[in-house]
Design a protein around this motif. Structure first.
Motif: not given
Length: 449
Positions: A315-331
């Motif tokens: 709950r609270g994980e908007t699409p923008e928040c998920f993209e932050e997570t993806y980008s963070f993990l990618q790096q």
């Protein structure tokens, strides 16, 4: 006193759901019952006793618990069925009303499970009523610690060093199921490790709910436990199953980098790479702290394997928040992701967060992260092809490939033609070859071959 005569010649079936901690506990129960004359039922052989250790981390886990109970009752008619674990603690009445269940024990009672089982088994009435007896305590009263150091049918030992959690993250029911953080003494854990060494064990995995919180009961510290275990002769390898990033000190990282037996292998729960979501979860760190810990590990242990837990769709994980997570993990320079979708748990404060992620979005987000994980793991393995490595091999079914792990947790495979029973639980030097047929391991090339 336990009347062992009632157990002579009996057969028991065991079923475990959930974490390594549960598997360790179940294995210990099985070991004690075996010493009392209870044999483990073979596949297809009816059991007199069924022990089910449950999990309740997600709604799916609850469903699997119920399925497992129904199946074991159906497959073992007339067996004495005892259910314990997190689901039993959280939903004791629901479990007790499942037809065929005799005894339900919560987290506080787990330490005395064998005594409770013995009393109920010996005094069992010839006619079973529809509701099992159950014993559970409220969270604040869960204070016992059930020691566990066992390997079951595995090569590695699992040593339980801590139980419970004080964190109360908004999505989690574990503190309610297992109680507050508690632990045994360092001295008692050293004794258990020494016993494992005498039994021929070479690798021990430290398990718990929030391991880095070790010491709440005894006033000791996790780093001191690590140093003490490092001195145990005969144990060649230790792995730490999971450490919260805010409890993973630089001192611990630096010690593991130069220790005798602690492996360059870490598993660290992130849950989200978005600071917004981390705050909603009531996690105890931000993404910068997490990144700093990863960088510190790689600085002193460049070849370290780093696994990371990630929750998607909370709950609270908007699409923008998920993209932050993806980008963070990618790096991040990490090796593997353990991805799991958020599951609504009754009684958790996360239910008050208004933004809800659809099941379809959860599946899509999970798939993207799993693909990222596969890519990172493959790249990590690829970098080690051609290198020499020490592998601890594990017992294999006759005629099948034998597997084992390097110090930094790369899975290796030895083909059936080269696998021998005497390699089981042996540390061997190999050269790491190319990927196996299904890309899940690197081929082991024996140095004498």
């Amino acid at each position: 006193m336990i009347d062992t005569s009632a157990f002579q010649g009996k057969h028991a079936a065991y079923f475990t759901l959930g974490c390594k901690l549960n598997f360790s506990e179940t294995s210990t129960f099985a070991k004690i019952l075996q010493q009392m004359g209870v044999q483990t039922a073979k596949k297809g052989e009816p059991a007199d006793i069924c022990l089910i250790n449950t999990c309740s981390v997600t709604e799916v886990a609850d469903h699997k618990c119920r399925q497992a109970i129904h199946r074991l009752v159906r497959e073992n008619p007339g067996a004495f069925v005892v259910v314990t674990g997190c689901y039993a603690q959280l939903e004791p009445q629901k479990v007790a009303h499942i037809d065929g269940v005799d005894l339900v024990l919560g987290s506080n009672e787990k330490a005395s499970l064998i005594q409770f089982l013995s009393d109920a088994f010996v005094n069992r009435s010839s006619k079973r009523d529809n509701t099992a007896s159950y014993r559970t305590e409220k969270t604040k009263d869960i204070k016992t610690f059930a020691p566990s150091c066992s390997r079951g049918n595995r090569t590695r030992y699992f040593l339980k060093v801590q139980d419970g959690c004080d964190y109360f993250c908004t999505y989690c029911t574990i503190p309610y199921a297992r109680g507050f953080s508690r632990n045994p003494s360092i001295a008692s854990l050293v004794v258990q490790a020494e016993e494992a060494a005498r039994e021929g064990g070479k690798e021990i995995v430290l398990t718990g709910v929030n391991i880095g919180d070790f010491g709440k009961t005894t006033g000791e510290h996790f780093i001191d436990l690590v140093k003490a275990l490092d001195e145990v002769k005969g144990i060649s390898r230790y792995r730490i199953s999971s450490l919260e990033p805010d409890l993973l000190s630089d001192e611990l990282i630096d010690y593991c980098a130069q220790s005798r037996a602690f492996m360059p292998h870490f598993h660290i729960p992130l849950q989200s790479g978005s600071d917004t979501v981390l705050k909603l979860m009531h996690r105890h760190y931000d993404r910068q702290l997490f990144a700093d810990k990863i960088n510190r590990i790689k600085e002193v242990m460049p070849d370290a394997f780093i696994g990371v837990d990630v929750m998607v769709g909370c709950r609270g994980e908007t699409p923008e928040c998920f993209e932050e997570t993806y980008s963070f993990l990618q790096q991040l320079e990490i090796t593997q992701l353990h991805v799991f979708p958020y599951s609504e748990r009754p009684g958790t404060s996360a239910l008050s967060i208004p933004y809800v992620v659809s099941d379809q979005d959860k599946r899509q987000r999970s798939q993207r992260l799993l693909e990222l994980s596969d890519q990172k793991t493959r790249n990590f393995y690829q970098c080690h092809i051609g290198q020499q490595a020490e592998v601890l091999f594990e017992k294999a079914t006759r005629g099948r490939a034998m597997h084992g792990f390097t110090k930094n947790y790369i899975r290796v495979e030895l083909p059936p033609a080269e696998a021998h029973e005497e390699y089981d639980n042996q540390l061997m030097q190999v050269r790491l070859g190319d990927f196996n047929h299904d890309q899940t391991a690197l081929k082991a090339i024996l140095n004498n071959g």
